[in-house]
Write an enzyme that holds these catalytic residues in place. Structure first.
Site, PDB file in Angstrom:
ATOM      1  N   ASP A 202       0.489  -1.598   0.413  1.00  0.00           N
ATOM      2  CA  ASP A 202       0.254   0.398  -0.052  1.00  0.00           C
ATOM      3  C   ASP A 202       0.864   1.149  -0.017  1.00  0.00           C
ATOM      4  O   ASP A 202       1.994   1.026   0.839  1.00  0.00           O
ATOM      5  CB  ASP A 202      -0.634  -0.378   1.067  1.00  0.00           C
ATOM      6  CG  ASP A 202      -2.152   1.075   1.657  1.00  0.00           C
ATOM      7  OD1 ASP A 202      -3.184   0.545   0.568  1.00  0.00           O
ATOM      8  OD2 ASP A 202      -1.841   2.566   2.385  1.00  0.00           O
ATOM      9  N   GLU A 242      14.505 -13.879   1.539  1.00  0.00           N
ATOM     10  CA  GLU A 242      15.267 -14.725   2.314  1.00  0.00           C
ATOM     11  C   GLU A 242      14.275 -16.534   2.001  1.00  0.00           C
ATOM     12  O   GLU A 242      14.382 -17.138   2.376  1.00  0.00           O
ATOM     13  CB  GLU A 242      14.109 -14.670   4.134  1.00  0.00           C
ATOM     14  CG  GLU A 242      15.654 -12.752   4.404  1.00  0.00           C
ATOM     15  CD  GLU A 242      14.944 -12.866   5.563  1.00  0.00           C
ATOM     16  OE1 GLU A 242      14.438 -12.994   6.098  1.00  0.00           O
ATOM     17  OE2 GLU A 242      15.510 -11.665   5.616  1.00  0.00           O
TER      18      GLU A 242
HETATM   19  C1  GLC Z   1      -4.424   3.262  -0.811  1.00  0.00           C
HETATM   20  C2  GLC Z   1      -5.310   2.067  -0.534  1.00  0.00           C
HETATM   21  C3  GLC Z   1      -6.326   2.752  -0.349  1.00  0.00           C
HETATM   22  C4  GLC Z   1      -6.612   3.574   1.209  1.00  0.00           C
HETATM   23  C5  GLC Z   1      -5.009   3.946   1.045  1.00  0.00           C
HETATM   24  C6  GLC Z   1      -4.858   4.491   3.043  1.00  0.00           C
HETATM   25  O1  GLC Z   1      -4.746   3.722  -1.265  1.00  0.00           O
HETATM   26  O2  GLC Z   1      -5.641   1.771  -1.879  1.00  0.00           O
HETATM   27  O3  GLC Z   1      -7.798   1.940  -0.431  1.00  0.00           O
HETATM   28  O4  GLC Z   1      -7.406   4.470   1.587  1.00  0.00           O
HETATM   29  O5  GLC Z   1      -3.946   3.393   0.126  1.00  0.00           O
HETATM   30  O6  GLC Z   1      -4.044   3.492   2.981  1.00  0.00           O
END
Ligand code: GLC
Length: 505
Positions: A202, A242
């Site tokens: 993310d 790893e």
């Molecule tokens: C990314 C995710 C989204 C989330 C954001 C914060 O963009 O895809 O859904 O709200 O990160 O974590």
């Protein structure tokens, strides 16, 4: 030269599951892990190689799981760690890999790390988050949600400001603190030992920020994509290495400049794949898509494998954004370019966004419409929950579930689901499509056409972005049609909104 086997994450297709909306086995109206297990054969039958699960960790759900309160447990809403183990095992039996969402940039404000960090200025975990004293926010950084709100919140009991690139409930971790990096590596190991095949990371570009907290400038952002991000992603890659098997790191690198994006995947020791949001955000224009794809090809020619998607849990679906009649052309584009395609649950059913009435809105950033539940069975057979749930679903079911349900489309050779299955099967069976080189070709206005070539076998893809007929590119003449979005493929001419795959002699 000895032939090296193409890694699965280059030739295969990844299918994104949004767990809240996939399948509800325990009847509380929200999807869960046992529900996913029961429906995994759908993904196998579609022909995908892997699933990516949006977050399943313990979370207060301020951002529906992207606010993690415990990285090493499953939220009770979704099930238990044993359910996660069972899911991974079942997926592997079906020949599917499993990627988890990994959220390194921030945690929930309910995470014990933050609870400690906020307690006092001299707490040992103080440096795990980004704190600054002062009367005003330390800089002009803006949070990603809401109306241009500052990315800083002043916190009692210490009266200092903490950084949150998203909601105030999502404080940013401080990756300049080596203990944070080590702790997050241990999170990765915890799941790799349980058998996951990799991670979708993310906001991967956000774990490098200017330690001086300089203000963002035109052409240079200080709040993300700072050079320190690259060694940190390389560190994550080393953790994956790893472990045996082909474990993969896919980054959500939300940079709207392909020259900034490419370095995340070209060095060979950072991300294996990165989502391309320049591509995802394009208007429906053959010329624009061609320009962007050609540019990224150029940038990754020396190394680096693209990833392509047009749908995910954060964006309006293609069948709504571009229109239902164009969704198959969009699918053909994503599934035939050089690179790894990512599909989002429900796009194989041709789902459009679902209207969510104002009093039913639950997301902080208007993303409910693309997160509506999967319709599995016609409501006339399964009740109003359309096989997703037996109770009240957390978001409304698609109003056309009667026609769009997966089990209905599975019986219809002309359905979107049947088309996706054919397209994935053709891709899997055609080395030129999953592993060949790419070259765009001259075509009529509104037509984006390219040739994929592998060991002398050449396949041309022609996509008509116009609702009117257009000439097929000259190169396609005499070729054999392998697949069209339309039932009848006229010689020499593409129908309006037609995409066609042609094997060249
Ligand atoms: C990314 C995710 C989204 C989330 C954001 C914060 O963009 O895809 O859904 O709200 O990160 O974590």
């Amino acid at each position: 030269m000895p032939a090296t086997k193409t890694p699965w994450w280059r030739s295969g297709v990844v299918y994104q599951i949004y767990p809240r909306s996939f399948a509800d086995a325990d009847g509380d109206g929200v999807g869960d892990l046992r529900g996913i297990v029961e429906r995994l054969e759908h993904v196998r039958d579609l022909g995908a190689a892997a699933v990516w699960l949006s977050p399943i960790y313990r979370s207060p759900m301020a951002d529906f799981g992207y606010d993690v309160a415990d990285h090493t447990d499953v939220d009770p809403l979704f099930g238990t760690l044993a359910d996660a183990d069972a899911l991974i095992e079942r997926a592997h039996v079906l020949g599917l890999r499993v990627l988890l969402d990994f959220v390194p940039n921030h945690t929930s404000d309910q995470h014990p790390w933050f609870q400690e960090s906020r307690a006092s200025r001299d707490n040992p975990k103080r440096s795990w988050y980004v704190w600054r004293a002062g009367d005003a926010p330390p800089n002009g950084w803006i949070a990603n949600f809401g109306d241009q709100r500052p990315a800083w919140t002043r916190d009692e009991p210490t009266g200092e400001w903490y950084l949150h690139s998203f909601l105030p409930e999502q404080p940013d971790l401080n990756w300049d603190e080596p203990e944070v990096e080590a702790a997050m590596h241990d999170v990765l190991r915890f799941w790799l030992r349980r058998g996951v095949d990799g991670f979708r990371i993310d906001v991967a570009h956000a774990i490098g920020k200017d330690p001086e907290l300089g203000d963002n400038e035109p052409g240079r952002r200080h709040s993300e994509g700072w050079p320190s991000v690259h060694p940190r992603l390389a560190g994550i890659r080393r953790v994956l290495e790893e472990f045996d098997g082909e474990r993969v790191a896919v980054g959500e690198v939300y940079l709207l400049d392909q020259r900034a994006l490419a370095p995340y995947i070209t060095s060979g020791d950072e991300l294996h794949l990165a989502h391309n949001f320049v591509f995802l955000n394009l208007p429906w224009s053959a010329q624009r898509f061609r320009t962007v794809v050609d540019e990224f090809e150029e940038l990754t020619r020396e190394g680096g494998w693209p990833a392509w998607c047009l749908n995910n849990h954060d964006h309006s679906r293609t069948a709504t954004r571009y229109g239902w009649s164009r969704a198959r052309v969009a699918a053909m584009l994503v599934l035939t370019l050089r690179g790894t395609p990512f599909l989002y649950q429900g796009e194989e059913l041709g789902l459009t966004d679902v209207h969510v009435p104002p009093d039913a809105i639950v997301d902080v950033d208007d993303r409910d419409p693309e997160r509506a539940p999967m319709p599995w069975v016609a409501p006339s057979q399964a009740g109003p929950g359309a096989g997703f749930t037996t109770r009240e679903p957390w978001l409304p079911v698609h109003p056309d579930a009667e026609l769009l349900a997966a089990s209905v489309q599975a019986q219809d050779a002309g359905s979107d689901l049947a088309f996706y299955r054919e397209l994935l099967a053709l891709r899997a069976a055609t080395a030129a499509l999953h592993s060949g080189t790419y070259r765009s070709v001259t075509a009529a206005p509104d037509v984006f056409a390219f040739v994929r070539e592998h060991e002398g076998r050449r396949v041309l893809v022609a996509l008509n972005f116009a609702p009117f007929p257009r000439a097929l590119p000259d190169e396609a003449h005499g070729g054999r049609t392998l697949l069209s979005t339309h039932e009848v493929a006229a010689p020499g001419t593409l129908a309006g909104d037609e995409g066609r795959i042609v094997e060249l002699g």
